[in-house]
Motif scaffolding. Structure first.
Motif, PDB file in Angstrom:
ATOM      1  N   GLU A  23       8.197  21.030 -38.605  1.00  0.00           N
ATOM      2  CA  GLU A  23       7.032  21.283 -37.760  1.00  0.00           C
ATOM      3  C   GLU A  23       6.017  22.175 -38.474  1.00  0.00           C
ATOM      4  OE1 GLU A  23       4.571  20.775 -34.699  1.00  0.00           O
ATOM      5  OE2 GLU A  23       6.582  19.892 -34.726  1.00  0.00           O
ATOM      6  N   ASP A  24       6.499  23.217 -39.138  1.00  0.00           N
ATOM      7  CA  ASP A  24       5.612  24.131 -39.860  1.00  0.00           C
ATOM      8  C   ASP A  24       4.873  23.389 -40.976  1.00  0.00           C
ATOM      9  OD1 ASP A  24       4.678  26.892 -40.428  1.00  0.00           O
ATOM     10  OD2 ASP A  24       5.784  26.613 -42.310  1.00  0.00           O
ATOM     11  N   ALA A  25       5.575  22.518 -41.689  1.00  0.00           N
ATOM     12  CA  ALA A  25       4.946  21.746 -42.763  1.00  0.00           C
ATOM     13  C   ALA A  25       3.875  20.811 -42.217  1.00  0.00           C
ATOM     14  CB  ALA A  25       6.007  20.963 -43.534  1.00  0.00           C
ATOM     15  N   LEU A  26       4.144  20.189 -41.072  1.00  0.00           N
ATOM     16  CA  LEU A  26       3.154  19.289 -40.479  1.00  0.00           C
ATOM     17  C   LEU A  26       1.887  20.049 -40.112  1.00  0.00           C
ATOM     18  CD1 LEU A  26       2.315  16.543 -39.299  1.00  0.00           C
ATOM     19  CD2 LEU A  26       3.436  17.227 -37.167  1.00  0.00           C
ATOM     20  N   GLN A  27       2.035  21.219 -39.509  1.00  0.00           N
ATOM     21  CA  GLN A  27       0.858  21.991 -39.108  1.00  0.00           C
ATOM     22  C   GLN A  27       0.042  22.434 -40.333  1.00  0.00           C
ATOM     23  OE1 GLN A  27      -0.009  22.161 -35.998  1.00  0.00           O
ATOM     24  NE2 GLN A  27       1.866  21.138 -35.343  1.00  0.00           N
ATOM     25  N   LYS A  28       0.721  22.846 -41.382  1.00  0.00           N
ATOM     26  CA  LYS A  28       0.015  23.262 -42.596  1.00  0.00           C
ATOM     27  C   LYS A  28      -0.717  22.090 -43.250  1.00  0.00           C
ATOM     28  CE  LYS A  28       2.993  27.161 -43.874  1.00  0.00           C
ATOM     29  NZ  LYS A  28       3.998  27.677 -44.846  1.00  0.00           N
ATOM     30  N   ALA A  29      -0.042  20.954 -43.349  1.00  0.00           N
ATOM     31  CA  ALA A  29      -0.666  19.800 -43.997  1.00  0.00           C
ATOM     32  C   ALA A  29      -1.829  19.273 -43.166  1.00  0.00           C
ATOM     33  CB  ALA A  29       0.381  18.705 -44.220  1.00  0.00           C
ATOM     34  N   ALA A  30      -1.648  19.197 -41.850  1.00  0.00           N
ATOM     35  CA  ALA A  30      -2.695  18.652 -40.988  1.00  0.00           C
ATOM     36  C   ALA A  30      -3.927  19.537 -40.974  1.00  0.00           C
ATOM     37  CB  ALA A  30      -2.164  18.474 -39.571  1.00  0.00           C
ATOM     38  N   ALA A  31      -3.743  20.842 -41.198  1.00  0.00           N
ATOM     39  CA  ALA A  31      -4.883  21.759 -41.205  1.00  0.00           C
ATOM     40  C   ALA A  31      -5.863  21.457 -42.339  1.00  0.00           C
ATOM     41  CB  ALA A  31      -4.391  23.198 -41.319  1.00  0.00           C
ATOM     42  N   GLY A  32      -5.377  20.769 -43.363  1.00  0.00           N
ATOM     43  CA  GLY A  32      -6.250  20.448 -44.485  1.00  0.00           C
ATOM     44  C   GLY A  32      -6.775  19.032 -44.491  1.00  0.00           C
ATOM     45  N   LEU A  33      -6.552  18.270 -43.422  1.00  0.00           N
ATOM     46  CA  LEU A  33      -6.971  16.874 -43.395  1.00  0.00           C
ATOM     47  C   LEU A  33      -8.475  16.713 -43.553  1.00  0.00           C
ATOM     48  CD1 LEU A  33      -4.833  15.033 -40.680  1.00  0.00           C
ATOM     49  CD2 LEU A  33      -5.016  14.465 -43.106  1.00  0.00           C
ATOM     50  N   ARG A  34      -9.240  17.504 -42.801  1.00  0.00           N
ATOM     51  CA  ARG A  34     -10.705  17.345 -42.838  1.00  0.00           C
ATOM     52  C   ARG A  34     -11.251  17.698 -44.220  1.00  0.00           C
ATOM     53  NH1 ARG A  34     -14.938  20.629 -41.073  1.00  0.00           N
ATOM     54  NH2 ARG A  34     -13.486  22.116 -40.161  1.00  0.00           N
ATOM     55  N   THR A  35     -10.664  18.738 -44.838  1.00  0.00           N
ATOM     56  CA  THR A  35     -11.083  19.117 -46.182  1.00  0.00           C
ATOM     57  C   THR A  35     -10.762  18.015 -47.187  1.00  0.00           C
ATOM     58  OG1 THR A  35     -10.719  21.449 -45.678  1.00  0.00           O
ATOM     59  CG2 THR A  35     -10.806  20.835 -48.007  1.00  0.00           C
ATOM     60  N   ALA A  36      -9.568  17.417 -47.035  1.00  0.00           N
ATOM     61  CA  ALA A  36      -9.184  16.339 -47.938  1.00  0.00           C
ATOM     62  C   ALA A  36     -10.130  15.153 -47.803  1.00  0.00           C
ATOM     63  CB  ALA A  36      -7.741  15.916 -47.655  1.00  0.00           C
ATOM     64  N   LEU A  37     -10.519  14.822 -46.580  1.00  0.00           N
ATOM     65  CA  LEU A  37     -11.455  13.728 -46.365  1.00  0.00           C
ATOM     66  C   LEU A  37     -12.814  14.046 -46.988  1.00  0.00           C
ATOM     67  CD1 LEU A  37     -10.665  12.735 -42.661  1.00  0.00           C
ATOM     68  CD2 LEU A  37     -10.219  11.382 -44.700  1.00  0.00           C
ATOM     69  N   ALA A  38     -13.254  15.304 -46.847  1.00  0.00           N
ATOM     70  CA  ALA A  38     -14.547  15.699 -47.415  1.00  0.00           C
ATOM     71  C   ALA A  38     -14.522  15.592 -48.936  1.00  0.00           C
ATOM     72  CB  ALA A  38     -14.896  17.116 -46.979  1.00  0.00           C
ATOM     73  N   GLN A  39     -13.409  15.972 -49.536  1.00  0.00           N
ATOM     74  CA  GLN A  39     -13.293  15.875 -50.992  1.00  0.00           C
ATOM     75  C   GLN A  39     -13.316  14.422 -51.453  1.00  0.00           C
ATOM     76  OE1 GLN A  39      -9.676  18.063 -51.662  1.00  0.00           O
ATOM     77  NE2 GLN A  39     -10.757  19.999 -52.050  1.00  0.00           N
ATOM     78  N   ALA A  40     -12.900  13.524 -50.575  1.00  0.00           N
ATOM     79  CA  ALA A  40     -12.924  12.098 -50.904  1.00  0.00           C
ATOM     80  C   ALA A  40     -14.249  11.444 -50.520  1.00  0.00           C
ATOM     81  CB  ALA A  40     -11.778  11.388 -50.194  1.00  0.00           C
ATOM     82  N   GLY A  41     -15.185  12.254 -50.031  1.00  0.00           N
ATOM     83  CA  GLY A  41     -16.507  11.734 -49.697  1.00  0.00           C
ATOM     84  C   GLY A  41     -16.682  11.279 -48.270  1.00  0.00           C
ATOM     85  N   HIS A  42     -15.725  11.583 -47.384  1.00  0.00           N
ATOM     86  CA  HIS A  42     -15.818  11.175 -45.980  1.00  0.00           C
ATOM     87  C   HIS A  42     -16.122  12.397 -45.115  1.00  0.00           C
ATOM     88  CE1 HIS A  42     -14.257   7.217 -47.038  1.00  0.00           C
ATOM     89  NE2 HIS A  42     -13.263   7.812 -47.684  1.00  0.00           N
ATOM     90  N   LEU A  43     -17.349  12.519 -44.663  1.00  0.00           N
ATOM     91  CA  LEU A  43     -17.737  13.629 -43.800  1.00  0.00           C
ATOM     92  C   LEU A  43     -17.625  13.202 -42.344  1.00  0.00           C
ATOM     93  CD1 LEU A  43     -20.868  14.949 -45.734  1.00  0.00           C
ATOM     94  CD2 LEU A  43     -18.496  15.742 -45.870  1.00  0.00           C
ATOM     95  N   VAL A  44     -17.006  14.052 -41.533  1.00  0.00           N
ATOM     96  CA  VAL A  44     -16.769  13.728 -40.125  1.00  0.00           C
ATOM     97  C   VAL A  44     -17.285  14.864 -39.255  1.00  0.00           C
ATOM     98  CG1 VAL A  44     -14.743  12.304 -40.608  1.00  0.00           C
ATOM     99  CG2 VAL A  44     -14.448  14.760 -40.230  1.00  0.00           C
ATOM    100  N   ASN A  45     -17.462  14.557 -37.974  1.00  0.00           N
ATOM    101  CA  ASN A  45     -17.822  15.591 -37.012  1.00  0.00           C
ATOM    102  C   ASN A  45     -16.645  16.547 -36.868  1.00  0.00           C
ATOM    103  OD1 ASN A  45     -17.715  16.687 -34.105  1.00  0.00           O
ATOM    104  ND2 ASN A  45     -19.843  16.021 -34.307  1.00  0.00           N
ATOM    105  N   ALA A  46     -16.845  17.809 -37.211  1.00  0.00           N
ATOM    106  CA  ALA A  46     -15.741  18.752 -37.325  1.00  0.00           C
ATOM    107  C   ALA A  46     -14.981  18.922 -36.011  1.00  0.00           C
ATOM    108  CB  ALA A  46     -16.254  20.102 -37.814  1.00  0.00           C
TER     109      ALA A  46
END
Length: 392
Positions: free
Chosen positions: A76-99
């Motif tokens: 559970e702790d790993a899922l929360q940590k990884a999911a917290a960086g999803l939006r940043t990962a998408l931005a680094q790949a060029g996908h900007l989303v409504n925060a």
């Protein structure tokens, strides 16, 4: 541990697989969670898990304690940590989303839903005596060791009379009615109960299990042997209006389908810790009841039912009030002859419908097509590990 990465992958699939799948397109999320769990195994998960097992179990025991252990917490702790960086990962790949919208939607899909467990507690009752007459023998739980060391018959007397049946001869007339209480006179259209006694080392006593399933079915002929009188359904039938879950399902269309199509009219939902035999175990949230039954979606549509408002267990209503409920029970504590905590060896659920609605449903199906499906099975083994645990 020889292969932390493989063990981490097993934990993630075991506890988080369905929730990660529900996030939709999130490339790399599962892999990131597995990496975080694998990294935590040597210095954190392994020693903490060892300490928990030392403190919560007897040295001679091979049974996992009924507790929130380090393996689930690490996943559970790993899922929360990884999911917290999803939006940043998408931005680094060029996908900007409504925060805000992205974070809110992702959190809703990933969260561990506590509502089934809470509703299961609200639906709990003392073990009822309500069941078809042909199952009266099952009111005494599966035989267990007693101090007199008398040999108790196994399988239980009476089981043989229904072991080969796929439906009860009396049809819908075999379904039980509630004798007393707030739902006196209501008809039990679904029942599932597991009776489990653990293996005992001294004196030797095998583990034993009885599983009983009864469900209302619409069928023109005898149902196929070795099948269950249950279908599958989402547990949200209890909480969301059917118009949202199945917009194309109309009351008239559902009634016509019931009158012409062979089908199980009681469903085992995905809210329980115990899945159907051909479905993977559900690992969302501690405290889930073993079984949660529901009416088939077409029954809900044909009778015009809606989720009951307010704080309640599993309940549907119509304009006249409460119409259909699922009750839960779990109890009959025993021990295994050692130092284990007492174990609840009887767990079950049933589905009750108001008498006037049962009359309407019976007419919609057709009296000759209305059957009480049944499936009863038993097993025994020297060790509990030889009997698959339907809650693990």
């Amino acid at each position: 541990m020889k292969d932390p990465q493989r063990y981490a992958a097993h934990l993630v699939d075991h506890y988080l697989g369905a929730r990660i799948d529900a996030t939709g397109p999130a490339p790399g999320l599962r892999e990131a969670v597995i990496d975080l769990v694998a990294a935590a195994i040597p210095g954190h998960l392994e020693p903490l898990m060892r300490t928990q097992l030392d403190l919560l179990t007897h040295p001679s025991s091979n049974r996992f304690p009924d507790a929130y252990l380090a393996d689930r917490a690490a996943a559970e702790d790993a899922l929360q940590k990884a999911a917290a960086g999803l939006r940043t990962a998408l931005a680094q790949a060029g996908h900007l989303v409504n925060a805000q919208a992205f974070e809110r939607g992702t959190a809703a899909r990933l969260r561990d839903d506590s509502r089934p467990a809470l509703r299961g507690e609200l639906a709990r009752i003392p073990r009822p005596l309500t069941r078809p007459e042909a199952l009266g023998w099952s009111l005494d739980p599966a035989p267990w060791f007693n101090d007199s060391q008398e040999q108790t018959p196994w399988p239980p007397p009476g089981l043989a009379s229904v072991a080969d049946l796929r439906s009860l001869p009396e049809g819908a007339g075999a379904l039980a009615r509630v004798d007393d209480g707030p739902h006196a006179g209501w008809i039990q259209i679904g029942l599932i109960e597991r009776q489990h006694t653990p293996a005992r080392r001294y004196p030797d006593q095998p583990a034993r299990r009885v599983l009983i399933i009864v469900g209302l079915e619409a069928a023109s002929d005898d149902p196929p042997p070795d099948t269950l009188p249950l279908s599958q359904a989402p547990w949200q039938l209890w909480t969301r209006p059917l118009q949202r879950l199945a917009p194309a399902l109309t009351q008239a269309g559902a009634a016509e389908h019931l009158s012409t199509t062979d089908q199980a009219l009681v469903a085992l939902t995905d809210a329980g810790a115990t899945p159907m035999v051909d479905a993977p175990p559900r690992r969302s949230g501690p405290g889930l009841p073993p079984y949660v039954l529901a009416p088939a979606a077409r029954v809900v549509a044909a009778l015009g039912l809606q989720p009951t408002g307010g704080i309640c267990g599993f309940s549907l209503s119509d304009t006249a009030g409460e119409a259909l409920i699922c009750r839960q029970w779990r109890g009959h504590l025993v021990h295994d002859g050692g130092f284990e905590p007492l174990l609840p060896v009887v767990a079950g659920a049933d589905l009750l419908i108001r008498p006037d609605l049962f009359t309407s449903l019976h007419a919609a199906i057709g009296p000759s097509r209305c059957q009480a499906g049944i499936n009863v099975r038993h097993m025994s083994a020297t060790q509990d590990d030889d009997i698959p645990d339907d809650e693990d």
